[in-house]
Each structure stands twice: as C-alpha cells, then as structure tokens.
Design an enzyme around this catalytic site. Structure first.
Site, PDB file in Angstrom:
ATOM      1  N   HIS A  57     -10.357   8.797  -5.481  1.00 28.40           N
ATOM      2  CA  HIS A  57     -10.277   7.853  -4.371  1.00 28.40           C
ATOM      3  C   HIS A  57      -9.501   8.494  -3.223  1.00 28.40           C
ATOM      4  O   HIS A  57      -9.017   9.614  -3.338  1.00 28.40           O
ATOM      5  CB  HIS A  57      -9.674   6.518  -4.800  1.00 28.40           C
ATOM      6  N   HIS A  59      -6.646   7.831  -1.512  1.00 33.60           N
ATOM      7  CA  HIS A  59      -5.203   7.839  -1.287  1.00 33.60           C
ATOM      8  C   HIS A  59      -4.665   9.277  -1.215  1.00 33.60           C
ATOM      9  O   HIS A  59      -5.144  10.166  -1.913  1.00 33.60           O
ATOM     10  CB  HIS A  59      -4.472   7.059  -2.375  1.00 33.60           C
ATOM     11  N   ASP A  61      -2.092  10.760  -2.301  1.00 32.23           N
ATOM     12  CA  ASP A  61      -1.610  11.416  -3.513  1.00 32.23           C
ATOM     13  C   ASP A  61      -2.743  11.707  -4.507  1.00 32.23           C
ATOM     14  O   ASP A  61      -2.488  12.074  -5.662  1.00 32.23           O
ATOM     15  CB  ASP A  61      -0.501  10.595  -4.186  1.00 32.23           C
ATOM     16  N   HIS A  62      -3.977  11.591  -4.018  1.00 29.67           N
ATOM     17  CA  HIS A  62      -5.146  11.960  -4.827  1.00 29.67           C
ATOM     18  C   HIS A  62      -6.092  12.881  -4.077  1.00 29.67           C
ATOM     19  O   HIS A  62      -6.845  13.615  -4.717  1.00 29.67           O
ATOM     20  CB  HIS A  62      -5.893  10.715  -5.303  1.00 29.67           C
ATOM     21  N   HIS A 115      -8.531  -1.105  -7.267  1.00 26.41           N
ATOM     22  CA  HIS A 115      -7.358  -0.471  -6.659  1.00 26.41           C
ATOM     23  C   HIS A 115      -7.684  -0.115  -5.213  1.00 26.41           C
ATOM     24  O   HIS A 115      -6.920  -0.429  -4.292  1.00 26.41           O
ATOM     25  CB  HIS A 115      -7.000   0.767  -7.466  1.00 26.41           C
ATOM     26  N   ASP A 134      -6.450   5.868 -10.754  1.00 23.59           N
ATOM     27  CA  ASP A 134      -5.529   4.738 -10.680  1.00 23.59           C
ATOM     28  C   ASP A 134      -6.206   3.421 -11.070  1.00 23.59           C
ATOM     29  O   ASP A 134      -5.675   2.349 -10.780  1.00 23.59           O
ATOM     30  CB  ASP A 134      -4.961   4.607  -9.266  1.00 23.59           C
ATOM     31  N   HIS A 172      -0.693   8.693 -13.328  1.00 20.63           N
ATOM     32  CA  HIS A 172       0.736   8.515 -13.070  1.00 20.63           C
ATOM     33  C   HIS A 172       1.501   8.273 -14.367  1.00 20.63           C
ATOM     34  O   HIS A 172       0.963   7.719 -15.323  1.00 20.63           O
ATOM     35  CB  HIS A 172       0.987   7.327 -12.135  1.00 20.63           C
TER      36      HIS A 172
END
Length: 256
Positions: A57, A59, A61-62, A115, A134, A172
């Site tokens: 996805h 975000h 941090d991805h 999410h 996530d 995570h």
C-alpha cells in the site's frame, strides 16, 4: 520446486522488512520498502541481489524507499493499481486476481481494502506463506484510515479462509500491545491467554513475534472472531452481526 528463502529484519521504529528469494533463479523480492538502506544491508549480508519490489500500500513506511532501492538495484516495482498516483515510481500496477512471479514461485494478489482503500497482500498458496502488510497483525489488524468496518471484515474474511497452517508475515512488531488490548475484550479465551504469555516471554528476550500462523490468529485474534458468540457477548453485542461486533472492537482498540 525449491523452497522460498525469507530474510526478516527490523527497520524504522517498529517495521519489519522482508526479502524473499527463489534459490533456483536467484530472483529476490523486497516486500515493501520502509528503509532502503536497511534492505540493501540485509541483501548484502545474505549475498542476495534485489530484483523486484512488491508494495502492499501507499503509506510512506511501506513505499517510501521505492525510488532509492530502485536506483541502487534496478529492481522492477509492482504496486497496487488502486494506489496509482500515490506510489512513485512503479513499473507494474497490479490488483485482485493478478499473480506475480518469483522464479517458478507464484504469489496471488488479494485486494484487502480497509486500512487503506488500495491495500493488497501477496499469498504464496503453494507454500502456505503470505505477506499481509498492515491488513492483519499478530493479535490485531490495521487501523481504518480509509476504509469501513465492512471493508476490513470482508478483507479479513478472505484471509481467514486460507489453510490454518498458513504462515503470516505482517509488517509491524505490535503484538505485545495488541495482546493487552485483546485480553480486555476477550479475557476468558484460553488460547489468547496462553498466546499472551508466550508473547511476553519472547519480547523479554528481544525476540520477534512475527511471523504468526493463521491457526493461532483464528483462535486468539479478536479481529478474526467477531462472528463468535463469545466475543459478541463480551462486548455487549450478543444479538449483533459480525460487522457491528468488528466495528465495536476496532473502535475500542482506537481508544485503548
């Protein structure tokens, strides 16, 4: 067919990075790119060459390390087509029902909105391995930043239908906090209580709680149990359907 090789490592504050390699061809995929330097270091340590990047996805941090990792390796990037214009750069846009290949290994692409509305996961059904980003965590699920409870419950139901022995790589290290919350809504679940003890012991030793198995999550993760009478009763919604129970559990987690 050779067995996939997987390297898991910590990056950023609580992310896990994953490298997946087909030993026969040497093809290696980076699952998401939280930190390009951490991925390059892990690949160098293993003696692997990153040839592909698979995003779950948009975000940061991805997908935030996409450009740097592509510049360093020339890797081909596969990203969810629902996130076009939110992920840069990408070479191939993929969606539900598509497949991606790593050597002779094939991963099914499963659309899991909730999410985010663009989220996808990668399922190696032949080896009973999945990279779920996530969407699903050990004893948790992703916060609903963009989707609805119905979206997320539908997505989790897709994952829940896989074989119990499926190994789940989530993105995570949230499990200890998730366990504390899960016990607050499902305190009489013996599988959950046993799981929580194991988590505390692992974290006390500095060990990861990821990956997990679908069997364990189905027994203990409240977000996979909203259609059980036990959880519905525990949150005061005995006569409600699973979406309403899920929404209540997710709302409580948001406030926890």
């Amino acid at each position: 067919m050779s067995k996939l090789e997987i390297r898991q490592f910590s990056c950023l504050s609580d992310n896990y990075g994953f490298l997946v390699r087909d030993p026969a061809s040497g093809e290696t995929a980076a699952i998401d790119t939280p930190d390009a330097d951490a991925y390059l270091a892990a690949a160098n340590e293993a003696g692997w060459t990153i040839t592909q990047i698979w995003n779950t996805h948009h975000h940061f941090d991805h997908a935030g390390g996409n450009a740097a990792l592509k510049a360093a390796t020339g890797a081909v990037i596969y990203a969810p087509k629902y996130d076009q214009h939110r992920i840069e750069p990408a070479d191939h846009w993929i969606g539900d029902g598509d497949q991606v290949r790593l050597g002779d290994h094939i991963a099914d692409v499963i659309y899991t909105p909730g999410h985010t509305m663009g989220h996808i996961v990668y399922h190696f059904a032949g080896q009973k391995i999945a990279f779920v980003g996530d969407t699903l965590f050990a004893l948790g699920c992703g916060r609903l930043f963009e989707g609805t409870p119905q979206n997320m419950w539908d997505s989790l139901s897709k994952l829940r239908a896989w074989p119990d022995e499926t190994v789940l790589y989530c993105a995570h290290e949230y499990t200890q906090a998730n366990a504390a919350f899960a016990l607050s809504v499902d305190p009489d679940n013996p599988e959950l209580r046993s799981y929580a003890i194991d988590i505390d012991q692992r974290r006390a030793k500095g060990l990861a709680t990821v990956p997990t198995t679908l069997e364990r999550e189905k027994a203990a993760n409240p977000f996979l149990r909203p259609d059980t009478s036990e959880l519905a009763k525990s949150v005061g919604l005995s006569d409600a359907g699973p979406v309403e129970v899920f929404a209540e559990v997710r709302a409580r987690k948001d406030r926890f």
